[in-house]
Design a protein around this motif. Structure first.
Motif, PDB file in Angstrom:
ATOM      1  N   ILE A  93       0.817  -1.212   0.000  1.00  0.00           N
ATOM      2  CA  ILE A  93       0.000   0.000   0.000  1.00  0.00           C
ATOM      3  C   ILE A  93       0.852   1.263   0.000  1.00  0.00           C
ATOM      4  O   ILE A  93       0.414   2.330  -0.436  1.00  0.00           O
ATOM      5  CB  ILE A  93      -0.969  -0.017   1.214  1.00  0.00           C
ATOM      6  CG1 ILE A  93      -2.161   0.906   0.962  1.00  0.00           C
ATOM      7  CG2 ILE A  93      -0.249   0.381   2.496  1.00  0.00           C
ATOM      8  CD1 ILE A  93      -3.244   0.785   2.011  1.00  0.00           C
ATOM      9  N   TRP A  94       2.120   1.151   0.452  1.00  0.00           N
ATOM     10  CA  TRP A  94       3.022   2.304   0.471  1.00  0.00           C
ATOM     11  C   TRP A  94       3.794   2.457  -0.839  1.00  0.00           C
ATOM     12  O   TRP A  94       4.502   3.453  -1.008  1.00  0.00           O
ATOM     13  CB  TRP A  94       4.009   2.176   1.632  1.00  0.00           C
ATOM     14  CG  TRP A  94       3.349   2.138   2.965  1.00  0.00           C
ATOM     15  CD1 TRP A  94       3.124   1.054   3.744  1.00  0.00           C
ATOM     16  CD2 TRP A  94       2.785   3.244   3.674  1.00  0.00           C
ATOM     17  NE1 TRP A  94       2.463   1.396   4.889  1.00  0.00           N
ATOM     18  CE2 TRP A  94       2.242   2.743   4.874  1.00  0.00           C
ATOM     19  CE3 TRP A  94       2.685   4.614   3.401  1.00  0.00           C
ATOM     20  CZ2 TRP A  94       1.613   3.561   5.799  1.00  0.00           C
ATOM     21  CZ3 TRP A  94       2.063   5.418   4.335  1.00  0.00           C
ATOM     22  CH2 TRP A  94       1.538   4.898   5.518  1.00  0.00           C
ATOM     23  N   ARG A  96       2.502   2.752  -3.803  1.00  0.00           N
ATOM     24  CA  ARG A  96       1.647   3.314  -4.846  1.00  0.00           C
ATOM     25  C   ARG A  96       2.387   4.418  -5.594  1.00  0.00           C
ATOM     26  O   ARG A  96       3.336   5.014  -5.083  1.00  0.00           O
ATOM     27  CB  ARG A  96       0.365   3.851  -4.229  1.00  0.00           C
ATOM     28  CG  ARG A  96       0.567   4.905  -3.157  1.00  0.00           C
ATOM     29  CD  ARG A  96      -0.761   5.317  -2.544  1.00  0.00           C
ATOM     30  NE  ARG A  96      -0.604   6.326  -1.516  1.00  0.00           N
ATOM     31  CZ  ARG A  96      -0.440   6.066  -0.231  1.00  0.00           C
ATOM     32  NH1 ARG A  96      -0.387   4.811   0.169  1.00  0.00           N
ATOM     33  NH2 ARG A  96      -0.309   7.035   0.646  1.00  0.00           N
ATOM     34  N   GLU A 103      -4.632   7.248  -5.447  1.00  0.00           N
ATOM     35  CA  GLU A 103      -4.371   6.858  -4.065  1.00  0.00           C
ATOM     36  C   GLU A 103      -5.533   6.103  -3.444  1.00  0.00           C
ATOM     37  O   GLU A 103      -5.357   5.030  -2.858  1.00  0.00           O
ATOM     38  CB  GLU A 103      -4.044   8.095  -3.227  1.00  0.00           C
ATOM     39  CG  GLU A 103      -3.738   7.776  -1.780  1.00  0.00           C
ATOM     40  CD  GLU A 103      -3.337   9.011  -0.988  1.00  0.00           C
ATOM     41  OE1 GLU A 103      -3.301   8.921   0.249  1.00  0.00           O
ATOM     42  OE2 GLU A 103      -3.048  10.051  -1.614  1.00  0.00           O
ATOM     43  N   LYS A 107      -5.364   2.151  -2.388  1.00  0.00           N
ATOM     44  CA  LYS A 107      -5.541   1.800  -0.981  1.00  0.00           C
ATOM     45  C   LYS A 107      -6.674   0.792  -0.801  1.00  0.00           C
ATOM     46  O   LYS A 107      -6.532  -0.203  -0.077  1.00  0.00           O
ATOM     47  CB  LYS A 107      -5.838   3.056  -0.165  1.00  0.00           C
ATOM     48  CG  LYS A 107      -4.621   3.888   0.197  1.00  0.00           C
ATOM     49  CD  LYS A 107      -5.029   5.026   1.114  1.00  0.00           C
ATOM     50  CE  LYS A 107      -3.817   5.798   1.621  1.00  0.00           C
ATOM     51  NZ  LYS A 107      -4.210   6.875   2.557  1.00  0.00           N
ATOM     52  N   CYS A 110      -5.653  -2.694  -2.219  1.00  0.00           N
ATOM     53  CA  CYS A 110      -4.638  -3.332  -1.380  1.00  0.00           C
ATOM     54  C   CYS A 110      -5.234  -3.825  -0.064  1.00  0.00           C
ATOM     55  O   CYS A 110      -4.864  -4.904   0.433  1.00  0.00           O
ATOM     56  CB  CYS A 110      -3.492  -2.361  -1.109  1.00  0.00           C
ATOM     57  SG  CYS A 110      -2.404  -2.067  -2.520  1.00  0.00           S
ATOM     58  N   ARG A 111      -6.136  -3.073   0.503  1.00  0.00           N
ATOM     59  CA  ARG A 111      -6.726  -3.484   1.781  1.00  0.00           C
ATOM     60  C   ARG A 111      -7.663  -4.668   1.609  1.00  0.00           C
ATOM     61  O   ARG A 111      -7.713  -5.556   2.478  1.00  0.00           O
ATOM     62  CB  ARG A 111      -7.450  -2.298   2.410  1.00  0.00           C
ATOM     63  CG  ARG A 111      -6.487  -1.299   3.053  1.00  0.00           C
ATOM     64  CD  ARG A 111      -7.161  -0.037   3.504  1.00  0.00           C
ATOM     65  NE  ARG A 111      -6.179   0.826   4.171  1.00  0.00           N
ATOM     66  CZ  ARG A 111      -6.361   2.125   4.386  1.00  0.00           C
ATOM     67  NH1 ARG A 111      -7.487   2.715   3.999  1.00  0.00           N
ATOM     68  NH2 ARG A 111      -5.429   2.830   4.998  1.00  0.00           N
ATOM     69  N   PRO A 267     -11.386   4.883   2.084  1.00  0.00           N
ATOM     70  CA  PRO A 267     -10.166   5.411   2.725  1.00  0.00           C
ATOM     71  C   PRO A 267     -10.352   6.730   3.462  1.00  0.00           C
ATOM     72  O   PRO A 267      -9.809   6.898   4.559  1.00  0.00           O
ATOM     73  CB  PRO A 267      -9.192   5.548   1.545  1.00  0.00           C
ATOM     74  CG  PRO A 267      -9.673   4.564   0.547  1.00  0.00           C
ATOM     75  CD  PRO A 267     -11.159   4.537   0.675  1.00  0.00           C
ATOM     76  N   ASP A 271      -9.270   6.188   7.286  1.00  0.00           N
ATOM     77  CA  ASP A 271      -7.910   6.700   7.487  1.00  0.00           C
ATOM     78  C   ASP A 271      -7.827   7.844   8.488  1.00  0.00           C
ATOM     79  O   ASP A 271      -6.754   8.428   8.651  1.00  0.00           O
ATOM     80  CB  ASP A 271      -7.322   7.180   6.155  1.00  0.00           C
ATOM     81  CG  ASP A 271      -6.789   6.026   5.328  1.00  0.00           C
ATOM     82  OD1 ASP A 271      -6.559   4.960   5.899  1.00  0.00           O
ATOM     83  OD2 ASP A 271      -6.613   6.186   4.114  1.00  0.00           O
ATOM     84  N   ALA A 560      -2.474  -1.519   5.905  1.00  0.00           N
ATOM     85  CA  ALA A 560      -3.256  -2.440   5.092  1.00  0.00           C
ATOM     86  C   ALA A 560      -3.629  -3.689   5.880  1.00  0.00           C
ATOM     87  O   ALA A 560      -4.773  -4.136   5.824  1.00  0.00           O
ATOM     88  CB  ALA A 560      -2.491  -2.828   3.819  1.00  0.00           C
TER      89      ALA A 560
END
Length: 735
Positions: A93-94, A96, A103, A107, A110-111, A267, A271, A560
């Motif tokens: 996830i980092w 990207r 984004e 996210k 990936c999650r 997100p 987040d 994630a």
């Protein structure tokens, strides 16, 4: 323990890389004492009464040792082996692209992919406890013979066996849930300040209060884990006809899973960096509902009077696995489309650099599938007694796992072949470039030094292969994704050997042998990783190689997968910033020196220093992977803008030392050599300084061997490091 603090003067604060070196090794001294921190991460200086001082005149040496933060003990390091798929899913996830338009979608995908890994974790343990033991073994007298620890439950009804053995996956969920809570308490004393200093994303490393997000993700994954267990039990119960209660419970279970996915796909909501009672209450309520639902489902399985289907494996278990593979394939394909469509289209950006999230996500899925399949097969081998691995694969375990092992073995085999071809194809170009470098570095080398020159050329050529790792990783991820896709063939109840023999002509026995070999290959890989984790704490050179994976993966906060290993930068970066601020407030100037990954920690730290602190700081990096690795893998966080902001914050009192023989570190702004003009203008052009390695190829009169090839080794003992440090100290001492 003495804790001396000397106001005034310059403090040289050294931060080591992934080697896990001791404080004495970092300071190049024998007698050191801790002045701050604890055993996991602490600051060290020479003993007050020691005759050793180290460093330049008037400079106080200090070292920050953080090597035990990522793992700390052998047991925790070995645990990282089994958490590796979760860790990779979190890293993805980092990775990207820098394009902010993608984004939210990256996210979300990936999650959800990370959520499927939790489902795999549950299904693998359920496959052992429910399918192999409760359903197959306990219904077979031959399997129970001589096993008193199983036979006590063998003669009981199927519902009772399933209900009792369902406690095993439920307990496994509880264990990993409990383990994921520990880091939040460990780092409570290292919360970041309320106000950020830098607007760049890299400046946020260590600034997050990750616990609110991790807590929400934890609740969602626990809810999904229990729902996966419920779905497995209900699908088996419905195989002979679903009652109204079974259907109602299945609907509620589906609603829980849908709610988990929906929350992960928002997100901006999930987040939120601060505690939100309403949102946190929703996720905790969802988790509570899932736990209560599991109790109800187990009670329903235990008390239901409907007959169970006899023979074969656990009903619908194979189909559940196959549909999970289909879901993962769809998610990986969607992630690839988003990354390619939303990639950074600037001319100076390589398109492959934006695919890091897809590469690591596919690798995480591949490893999770391999782990799950291997667990089931090894237990199946144990329960099958005298059956060979090949026969057990052909007759026993679910088809989906058989296709999974076949896909993993195929991906590894083809990737190794491609890697060999890339080594051969790129060899001429790499050696040609290495020969040119050696010719410039040692123009007057005597003829008898030719063997040493050949060794230097080989070292440079090997170091330059790092640039080929990105396309090689893309190849493996594509093959892993294809392997996940072909696993869905298990829905058709087909066996790989039959399909391949019918369509390709390869004998089925050969394919079955390949799958059995792939199963043992996975076991060997897992065992190798465990041994590597153990030996990483017994051999510093060994840890220098193995630790790269752990330290890279656990540098980023858990955004994630909540069951991934804890993020040590949540402590290390604020702790470094606090220590530097304290030293400056005492009247000291601070020279920060970072080797390898230590330079990454310092880069994130500098972006968090207030301007009045940064004006009294200088930076010396060596063996730094900031641009060569991190700039390619994490383009949204480390780019030219981040590096220039770091330079501005320290007033361009920054020197970066690099070698051509280093396979990890490299230049940051300009790859120019001594005497050649920089490729960038202004202060950035004076940052990079390339070192000749080795210093000479001729054996000095005082020695019997020529100077060593340093490669990625720390440079503190070298004269070049000392000279650069003295220069930066002089610049710090100017008014």
């Amino acid at each position: 323990m003495s804790r001396p603090e000397i106001p005034g003067g310059v403090v040289e604060l050294r931060v080591h890389g992934v080697s896990g070196a001791s404080a004495a090794q970092v300071l190049d001294l024998r007698q050191v004492t801790q002045v701050a921190g604890d055993r996991s991460g602490g600051f060290y200086r020479p003993r007050p009464r020691s005759s050793e001082t180290g460093g330049a005149r008037g400079v106080t040496l200090e070292a920050y040792r953080w090597g035990d933060l990522p793992s700390g003990t052998v047991a925790r390091t070995v645990a990282l082996v089994f958490l590796l798929p979760f860790m990779l899913a979190n890293v993805a996830i980092w990775m990207r692209p820098a394009n902010p338009g993608s984004e939210a979608m990256v996210k979300s995908l990936c999650r959800v992919l990370a959520l499927t890994l939790t489902a795999f974790y549950v299904l693998a343990i359920a496959g052992v406890a429910l399918d192999l033991v409760a359903w197959r073994c306990m219904a077979t007298p031959r399997c129970l013979a001589g096993r008193s620890w199983l036979s006590w439950l063998g003669g009981h009804p199927t519902g009772l066996r399933l209900a009792v053995l369902a406690l095993v996956p439920a307990a496994a969920i509880g264990v990993i849930w409990r383990a994921s809570n520990r880091p939040g308490r460990t780092f409570d004393a290292f919360r970041a300040p309320d106000r950020a200093v830098s607007d760049h994303p890299l400046g946020a490393v260590g600034q997050w209060d990750a616990e609110p997000l991790v807590g929400r993700l934890r609740s969602i994954h626990v809810a999904a884990a229990f729902a996966t267990l419920d779905l497995t039990l209900l699908a088996a119960r419905a195989a002979t006809g679903a009652s109204g209660v079974t259907v109602a419970l299945a609907v509620v279970t589906g609603a829980v899973l849908a709610a988990c996915v929906a929350l992960l796909c928002t997100p901006p909501l999930i987040d939120r960096g601060t505690a939100d009672r309403r949102l946190d209450g929703v996720t905790r309520t969802l988790r509570t509902i899932a736990i209560i639902l599991t109790v109800v489902v187990v009670a329903h399985v235990l008390t239901s009077r409907a007959p169970w289907r006899a023979g074969g494996g656990l009903p619908a278990y194979d189909a559940t696995l196959a549909w999970l593979f289909v879901t993962q394939t769809t998610l990986l394909a969607a992630l690839g489309v988003v990354l390619l469509w939303r990639r950074d289209r600037r001319r100076d950006v390589t398109p492959l650099y934006g695919l890091g999230a897809l590469v690591i996500a596919a690798t995480a899925v591949s490893l999770a599938v391999a782990y799950s399949a291997e667990l089931v097969y090894r237990v199946s081998d144990f329960l099958d007694r005298d059956l060979s691995t090949g026969v057990g694969i052909a007759t026993g375990s679910p088809r989906a796992y058989t296709w999974a092992i076949y896909g993993f073995f195929r991906a590894v085999l083809i990737t190794l072949i491609v890697a060999g071809l890339m080594i051969l194809i790129s060899r001429r170009g790499r050696y040609r470039a290495a020969a040119a470098i050696v010719a410039r570095d040692y123009p007057d080398a005597p003829p008898h030094t030719e063997p040493r020159l050949r060794q230097v050329r080989q070292a440079i050529a090997r170091a330059r292969f790092t640039e080929n790792l990105v396309p090689l990783a893309v190849v493996y991820s594509c093959l892993a994704g294809l392997g996940t896709a072909t696993t869905s063939i298990g829905l058709l109840e087909l066996f790989p050997s039959d399909v391949i023999e019918r369509n390709v002509g390869v004998p089925g026995d050969v394919v079955t042998f390949g799958i059995a070999f792939g199963s043992w290959l996975i076991a060997a890989i897992i065992l190798s990783l465990i041994i590597a984790g153990v030996f990483a704490y017994r051999s510093v050179p060994f840890r220098r190689h193995v630790g790269v994976l752990w330290d890279l993966g656990t540098f980023w906060p858990r955004a994630a997968h909540p069951f991934a290993p804890p993020c040590y930068s949540e402590r290390a970066v604020p702790e470094l910033a606090r220590r530097i601020t304290y030293l400056v407030s005492r009247g000291n100037a601070v020279l920060l020196t970072g080797h390898s990954h230590g330079s990454v920690l310092l880069a994130a730290t500098v972006l968090q220093l207030p301007p009045q602190v940064g004006s009294r700081v200088a930076l010396l990096t060596h063996g730094s992977p900031l641009r060569r690795l991190y700039g390619r893998l994490f383009p949204a966080y480390i780019d030219d803008a981040a590096l220039r902001e770091i330079g501005d914050r320290v007033g361009w009192r920054w020197v970066n030392l690099w070698r051509d023989t280093d396979p990890i570190g490299g230049w940051l702004f300009s790859p120019h050599r001594s005497g050649a003009p920089a490729t960038v203008e202004g202060p950035p052009g004076a940052v990079d300084r390339r070192l000749r390695d080795p210093t000479d190829v001729v054996t000095p009169p005082s020695d019997s061997v020529p100077p060593p090839i340093q490669g990625h080794c720390p440079e503190e003992p070298d004269e070049s490091f000392t000279a650069a440090a003295r220069e930066l100290v002089r610049r710090l001492e100017r008014p």
